[in-house]
Design an enzyme around this catalytic site. Structure first.
Site, PDB file in Angstrom:
ATOM      1  N   CYS A 120      41.000  29.281  25.836  1.00 56.06           N
ATOM      2  CA  CYS A 120      40.009  30.245  25.331  1.00 56.06           C
ATOM      3  C   CYS A 120      40.524  31.059  24.149  1.00 56.06           C
ATOM      4  CB  CYS A 120      39.550  31.166  26.449  1.00 56.06           C
ATOM      5  SG  CYS A 120      38.875  30.276  27.852  1.00 56.06           S
ATOM      6  N   HIS A 254      36.784  37.843  23.878  1.00 57.93           N
ATOM      7  CA  HIS A 254      36.421  36.590  24.540  1.00 57.93           C
ATOM      8  C   HIS A 254      35.395  36.882  25.630  1.00 57.93           C
ATOM      9  CE1 HIS A 254      36.464  32.891  26.660  1.00 57.93           C
ATOM     10  NE2 HIS A 254      37.210  33.322  27.669  1.00 57.93           N
ATOM     11  N   ASN A 284      30.596  31.491  29.682  1.00 60.68           N
ATOM     12  CA  ASN A 284      31.925  31.439  29.066  1.00 60.68           C
ATOM     13  C   ASN A 284      32.064  30.103  28.340  1.00 60.68           C
ATOM     14  OD1 ASN A 284      34.645  31.178  28.500  1.00 60.68           O
ATOM     15  ND2 ASN A 284      35.357  31.879  30.493  1.00 60.68           N
TER      16      ASN A 284
HETATM   17  O1  UT7 Z   1      38.023  32.110  30.087  1.00 56.67           O
HETATM   18  C1  UT7 Z   1      39.359  32.137  30.570  1.00 56.67           C
HETATM   19  C2  UT7 Z   1      39.621  33.386  31.273  1.00 56.67           C
HETATM   20  N1  UT7 Z   1      38.790  33.471  32.442  1.00 56.67           N
HETATM   21  C3  UT7 Z   1      38.516  34.633  32.952  1.00 56.67           C
HETATM   22  O2  UT7 Z   1      38.906  35.641  32.391  1.00 56.67           O
HETATM   23  C4  UT7 Z   1      37.779  34.693  34.271  1.00 56.67           C
HETATM   24  C5  UT7 Z   1      38.436  35.759  35.138  1.00 56.67           C
HETATM   25  N2  UT7 Z   1      37.879  35.889  36.459  1.00 56.67           N
HETATM   26  C6  UT7 Z   1      36.628  36.329  36.733  1.00 56.67           C
HETATM   27  O3  UT7 Z   1      35.822  36.516  35.832  1.00 56.67           O
HETATM   28  C7  UT7 Z   1      36.282  36.664  38.145  1.00 56.67           C
HETATM   29  O4  UT7 Z   1      37.454  36.699  38.930  1.00 56.67           O
HETATM   30  C8  UT7 Z   1      35.271  35.657  38.794  1.00 56.67           C
HETATM   31  C9  UT7 Z   1      33.889  35.833  38.186  1.00 56.67           C
HETATM   32  C10 UT7 Z   1      35.768  34.246  38.588  1.00 56.67           C
HETATM   33  C11 UT7 Z   1      35.133  35.956  40.284  1.00 56.67           C
HETATM   34  O5  UT7 Z   1      34.746  37.304  40.497  1.00 56.67           O
HETATM   35  P1  UT7 Z   1      35.558  38.222  41.546  1.00 56.67           P
HETATM   36  O6  UT7 Z   1      34.886  39.515  41.621  1.00 56.67           O
HETATM   37  O7  UT7 Z   1      36.992  38.189  41.108  1.00 56.67           O
HETATM   38  O8  UT7 Z   1      35.334  37.451  42.894  1.00 56.67           O
HETATM   39  P2  UT7 Z   1      36.416  36.787  43.853  1.00 56.67           P
HETATM   40  O9  UT7 Z   1      36.983  35.553  43.235  1.00 56.67           O
HETATM   41  O10 UT7 Z   1      37.358  37.833  44.334  1.00 56.67           O
HETATM   42  O11 UT7 Z   1      35.489  36.337  45.051  1.00 56.67           O
HETATM   43  C12 UT7 Z   1      34.761  37.297  45.842  1.00 56.67           C
HETATM   44  C13 UT7 Z   1      33.908  36.545  46.838  1.00 56.67           C
HETATM   45  C14 UT7 Z   1      34.684  35.480  47.613  1.00 56.67           C
HETATM   46  O12 UT7 Z   1      34.202  35.476  48.942  1.00 56.67           O
HETATM   47  P3  UT7 Z   1      35.033  36.206  50.131  1.00 56.67           P
HETATM   48  O13 UT7 Z   1      36.371  35.548  50.122  1.00 56.67           O
HETATM   49  O14 UT7 Z   1      35.091  37.662  49.706  1.00 56.67           O
HETATM   50  O15 UT7 Z   1      34.212  35.952  51.326  1.00 56.67           O
HETATM   51  C15 UT7 Z   1      34.271  34.193  46.935  1.00 56.67           C
HETATM   52  O16 UT7 Z   1      34.336  33.071  47.794  1.00 56.67           O
HETATM   53  O17 UT7 Z   1      32.854  35.860  46.154  1.00 56.67           O
HETATM   54  C16 UT7 Z   1      32.839  34.497  46.579  1.00 56.67           C
HETATM   55  N3  UT7 Z   1      32.325  33.688  45.486  1.00 56.67           N
HETATM   56  C17 UT7 Z   1      31.015  33.477  45.303  1.00 56.67           C
HETATM   57  N4  UT7 Z   1      29.935  33.880  46.000  1.00 56.67           N
HETATM   58  C18 UT7 Z   1      28.722  33.500  45.529  1.00 56.67           C
HETATM   59  C19 UT7 Z   1      33.015  33.064  44.505  1.00 56.67           C
HETATM   60  N5  UT7 Z   1      32.180  32.447  43.657  1.00 56.67           N
HETATM   61  C20 UT7 Z   1      30.924  32.684  44.145  1.00 56.67           C
HETATM   62  C21 UT7 Z   1      29.651  32.315  43.711  1.00 56.67           C
HETATM   63  N6  UT7 Z   1      28.579  32.734  44.418  1.00 56.67           N
HETATM   64  N7  UT7 Z   1      29.435  31.561  42.591  1.00 56.67           N
END
Ligand code: UT7
Length: 337
Positions: A120, A254, A284
């Site tokens: 990215c 980004h 993204n």
């Molecule tokens: O481009 C390169 C750089 N990339 C980035 O900078 C991306 C960085 N990361 C992020 O933007 C975020 O971490 C995400 C959007 C990927 C995820 O958001 P988050 O607030 O960090 O969520 P998380 O990964 O901590 O997941 C929270 C919960 C989990 O469930 P439990 O374990 O709390 O029960 C996940 O399984 O959300 C769940 N989850 C979803 N639920 C519904 C993960 N993806 C989804 C989804 N729909 N699509």
């Protein structure tokens, strides 16, 4: 050494044109919620994304790159450049690089052309690389393209990544110019940390000889590092330019996640409205996200000529990169394929 050799160099690379290309096909959150255990409310609240673009089977990353490149040449009002640098982490094939084909298809002749792989951060790495080509007098102008087709490497069954990414491309023409000109790239900050290489990856053939090789990301850890690295990198280019954060008119980070955009803007102490957010309809788009965000900000008049502008990227590697410039007068050209 003569005294003239010690004079500060007033030459710089100047952005002279901007082009973008997006696929026509849109995949909305509701479309994904029909096939994945997810919903519109989760995706919007956690990422700010409502929809993303996806190429049809007959459109390649190279096709997107060519279209964005043609548009950037058109925007710059030129039909020739002396080199092509193409940033992508989703090449159509591992070898050869796509940039020579782009140069050929654009009728640019036998110019130097190669791909840059910084995920990215690729567009800003590409800008810095092109500045090097200009400084080395390899070329007088360079086309820098960023093109991505993440739909080809993201597992459509993985809700953690499938909701995030979209396809698209953006490009700029850089020409040699003077530091005092609008559009001159005034400062860069590039960095990497391979200790965190595992956080964003696609397994290699030897790592997973019989398995499916999908993109994987440790989202939460990447999120925290993205905020820290982007803020640090942006502050370094501002310091190089002697720009207090409050004096930056437009911050173009980004576009991975609206929460990351807001968190970085907060760390920089930017007043509301200074950070560009352009991911709601495209998601993204990895290396392409900054040129696409520039075009979006121009069309909404958030970005105008004369604006003190900072570009900051972060991605796999891990890599990060920033650039600072005064935004020039130019008309972007955008198409869909
Ligand atoms: O481009 C390169 C750089 N990339 C980035 O900078 C991306 C960085 N990361 C992020 O933007 C975020 O971490 C995400 C959007 C990927 C995820 O958001 P988050 O607030 O960090 O969520 P998380 O990964 O901590 O997941 C929270 C919960 C989990 O469930 P439990 O374990 O709390 O029960 C996940 O399984 O959300 C769940 N989850 C979803 N639920 C519904 C993960 N993806 C989804 C989804 N729909 N699509």
């Amino acid at each position: 050494m003569r005294s003239s050799d010690l004079r500060p160099d007033s030459r710089s690379a100047v952005i002279a044109g901007l082009g973008t290309c997006l696929p026509v096909g849109a995949v909305g959150n509701a479309d994904l919620a029909r096939i994945l255990d997810t919903d519109d409310a989760w995706i919007r609240s956690r990422t700010g994304i409502a929809s993303r673009r996806q190429v049809s089977d007959d459109v390649s990353m190279t096709d997107l790159a060519c279209a964005a490149g043609v548009n950037a040449l058109d925007s710059a009002g030129v039909s020739a450049v002396g080199g092509v640098v193409l940033a992508t982490s989703t090449p159509d094939r591992p070898c050869p690089p796509a940039a020579p084909e782009v140069a050929h298809r654009l009728g640019l002749g036998q110019v130097p052309a190669f791909d840059v792989s910084a995920v990215c951060s690729g567009f800003v790495y590409g800008l810095a690389t092109a500045c090097g080509l200009l400084a080395a007098r390899v070329a007088d102008s360079v086309l820098v393209v960023a093109a991505e087709t993440y739909s080809r490497i993201v597992d459509p069954a993985d809700r953690a990544t499938a909701v995030l990414f979209g396809d698209g491309a953006g490009a700029v023409v850089l020409r040699r110019g003077e530091v005092a000109e609008p559009g001159a790239l005034l400062a860069f900050d590039l960095g990497s940390d391979g200790a965190d290489a595992e956080l964003i990856r696609v397994p290699g053939v030897r790592e997973q000889p019989d398995g499916e090789r999908w993109f994987a990301m440790a989202g939460r850890k990447v999120y925290l590092r993205a905020v820290e690295r982007m803020a640090g990198s942006a502050l370094r280019v501002m310091k190089d330019c002697s720009w207090a954060p409050g004096s930056v008119d437009v911050f173009v980070p980004h576009q991975a996640n609206l929460r990351i955009v807001d968190a970085v803007a907060g760390r920089l102490g930017l007043p509301p409205g200074r950070a560009v957010s352009a991911l709601a309809e495209v998601g993204n788009t990895a290396a392409a996200s900054i040129p696409l965000a520039l075009a979006d900000a121009l069309s909404s008049r958030v970005l105008t000529p004369g604006a003190r502008t900072v570009l900051t990227a972060f991605g796999g590697g891990l890599t990060w990169a920033s650039a600072a410039l005064i935004w020039p007068q130019l008309t972007p050209v955008s198409t869909e394929v």
